[in-house]
Design an enzyme around this catalytic site. Structure first.
Site: not given
Ligand code: PRP
Length: 189
Positions: A114, A118, A120, A122, A146
């Site tokens: 990853e 952020d 968490g 995802t 973070k």
């Molecule tokens: C962003 C980043 C992580 C996720 C983290 O992805 O790349 O995968 O958010 O955030 P979280 O911990 O709050 O879930 P995004 O959905 O923006 O897609 P990308 O990877 O295509 O930029």
């Protein structure tokens, strides 16, 4: 102008569509050093077994490509593309794989890569999906963390840097799909 030019705070970079850097959180040299160290940690952590490095797109694409070149043992690479439904939708926590890795996961050591942890959300969603595939082991490597996520179901075993609580772009991280190609990680003015 070479891509290694490091803009000072407040100075514009031609890659930034007129925006200016507020602060460089991690410059190219610091990132390269830490990625090398992570590669060493990962190489040592997997003395045997089939290692599959799974990059979560799009954010991890630069980190993953640098990282795998610092892992000195056999491995395979595949990617995941996930699409999550917004918080307002029913059964929040649903994630759909837009691209599902073709490689078989069963019995393999999976390292999910990853760019940033952020909230968490995802990761929590993906972990459930991946565990269903019965890997031999499942660990996470995040370039940035973070440290604000509550209720993470799984430790992030390998972390590049604790991230400042700023909106960061570069080295794969975007703002509205821009700035992923910056070789450093910065906040913008
Ligand atoms: C962003 C980043 C992580 C996720 C983290 O992805 O790349 O995968 O958010 O955030 P979280 O911990 O709050 O879930 P995004 O959905 O923006 O897609 P990308 O990877 O295509 O930029």
């Amino acid at each position: 102008m070479s891509s290694t030019v490091r803009p000072a705070a407040g100075i514009s970079d031609p890659r930034l569509s007129g925006r200016a850097v507020r602060r460089i959180a991690f410059d190219e040299a610091a990132i390269a050093r830490r990625v090398r160290e992570l590669g060493g940690e990962i190489s040592a952590a997997y003395p045997d077994g089939d290692l599959l490095v799974l990059g979560l797109l799009k954010g991890s694409f630069i980190f993953l490509s640098d990282l795998v070149r610092q892992i000195h043992r056999p491995l395979q690479v595949d990617f995941l593309v996930a699409s999550s439904y917004g918080d307002g939708m029913v059964s929040s926590g649903t994630v759909r794989l837009v691209y599902d890795p073709e490689t078989q996961l069963e019995g393999k050591d999976i390292l999910l890569v990853e760019d940033i942890v952020d909230s968490g959300r995802t990761l929590n969603r993906l972990i459930d999906l991946l565990v269903e595939r019965r890997p031999r082991s499942l660990e996470i490597c995040a370039l940035l963390h973070k440290r604000i996520a509550n209720g993470l179901k799984h430790d992030t075993k390998f972390v590049g840097f604790d991230a400042p609580h700023e909106f960061l772009v570069g080295y794969g991280l975007d703002h509205a799909e821009n700035f992923r190609h910056l070789p450093y990680i910065a906040s913008l003015q």
